[in-house]
Design a protein around this motif. Structure first.
Motif, short mmCIF file in Angstrom:
data_model
loop_
_atom_site.label_atom_id
_atom_site.label_comp_id
_atom_site.label_asym_id
_atom_site.label_seq_id
_atom_site.Cartn_x
_atom_site.Cartn_y
_atom_site.Cartn_z
N SER A 3 0.84 -1.19 0.00
CA SER A 3 0.00 0.00 0.00
C SER A 3 0.88 1.26 0.00
O SER A 3 1.76 1.41 0.85
CB SER A 3 -0.90 -0.01 1.24
N LYS A 4 0.67 2.11 -0.96
CA LYS A 4 1.52 3.29 -1.17
C LYS A 4 1.66 4.16 0.09
O LYS A 4 2.78 4.61 0.37
CB LYS A 4 0.99 4.11 -2.34
N PRO A 5 0.61 4.43 0.85
CA PRO A 5 0.79 5.31 2.01
C PRO A 5 1.75 4.76 3.08
O PRO A 5 2.21 5.51 3.93
CB PRO A 5 -0.62 5.43 2.59
N PHE A 6 2.06 3.49 3.01
CA PHE A 6 2.90 2.89 4.05
C PHE A 6 4.28 2.47 3.53
O PHE A 6 5.04 1.83 4.25
CB PHE A 6 2.18 1.70 4.68
N GLN A 7 4.61 2.86 2.31
CA GLN A 7 5.89 2.44 1.74
C GLN A 7 7.10 2.98 2.50
O GLN A 7 8.16 2.38 2.49
CB GLN A 7 5.98 2.84 0.26
N HIS A 8 6.92 4.10 3.19
CA HIS A 8 8.04 4.66 3.96
C HIS A 8 8.47 3.75 5.11
O HIS A 8 9.57 3.89 5.64
CB HIS A 8 7.68 6.05 4.49
N LEU A 9 7.63 2.79 5.47
CA LEU A 9 7.93 1.88 6.57
C LEU A 9 8.60 0.58 6.13
O LEU A 9 9.19 -0.12 6.94
CB LEU A 9 6.64 1.51 7.31
N VAL A 10 8.51 0.27 4.85
CA VAL A 10 8.95 -1.04 4.37
C VAL A 10 10.43 -1.28 4.62
O VAL A 10 10.82 -2.34 5.13
CB VAL A 10 8.59 -1.22 2.87
#
Length: 159
Positions: free
Chosen positions: A133-140
Motif C-alpha cells: 500500500s503506497k501510504p505505508f511504503q516509507h515503513l517497508v
C-alpha cells in the motif's frame, strides 16, 4: 545469544523551520477541534496540552476516525505509556494501519508493554515489509532492516 539492541520505532517528523506551526486536531467545523500555533502553545502546560489532545482524539475515535486510533496510540507511545499505546495500535492495525502494525512490532519485540514476544514482533514487521500500500511504503525498508536483524540474531525466527 545476547540481544544487541532494540528495534527502532517510527520517528515523527521534526519541525526545523522557525515559522508558525499550525496544527488542527479534528475538523475546523467540529466543536471538538484544537488549533495550535507556536504562540498559543505557550498558554498550556504539557499536561493540559496532552489532556486536550487526548480528549479530541477520543472524540474522533467515537466518531469512527480510524487515523485517530494510531494518533492516540502514538501519543501514549511518546509518553512511554506503552500499555495504553498497545491497545490503540492493536485497534488501528485491525483496520489495516501499517504504521500501527510497525509500532506493535517494536512494542512486542522490545517488550515495552510487558514480556518480549519476539515471534509476534517478527510477524508484525513481516506484515509491514510485505505491504504494498503506497501510504505505508516509507515503513517497508525499516521493517526489512528489523527483519534482517531478527534473522541475524535469531530472535523470533530460526537462524
Amino acid at each position: 545469544m545476547e540481544l544487541r539492541g532494540e528495534l527502532s520505532s517510527e520517528q515523527l517528523p521534526s519541525q526545523t523551520n522557525t515559522t508558525d506551526v499550525h496544527v488542527t486536531i479534528g475538523s475546523t467545523n467540529d466543536h471538538e477541534s484544537l488549533t495550535l500555533t507556536r504562540e498559543n502553545l505557550k498558554l498550556f502546560s504539557d499536561g493540559e496540552l496532552t489532556q486536550k489532545i487526548e480528549t479530541v482524539l477520543l472524540e474522533k475515535i467515537k466518531e469512527g476516525d480510524r487515523m485517530a486510533l494510531f494518533q492516540l496510540g502514538q501519543l501514549y507511545f511518546e509518553q512511554e505509556d506503552y500499555e495504553k499505546s498497545l491497545t490503540y495500535f492493536e485497534r488501528a492495525a485491525e483496520h489495516g494501519d501499517m504504521q500501527a502494525m510497525f509500532q506493535l512490532g517494536v512494542l512486542h519485540y522490545d517488550g515495552l508493554a510487558g514480556k518480549p514476544d519476539y515471534k509476534k514482533g517478527f510477524e508484525c514487521m513481516l506484515r509491514v515489509a510485505e505491504c504494498d500500500s503506497k501510504p505505508f511504503q516509507h515503513l517497508v525498508h525499516a521493517a526489512e532492516y528489523n527483519l534482517g536483524r531478527a534473522y541475524f540474531e535469531g530472535y523470533g525466527v530460526k537462524q
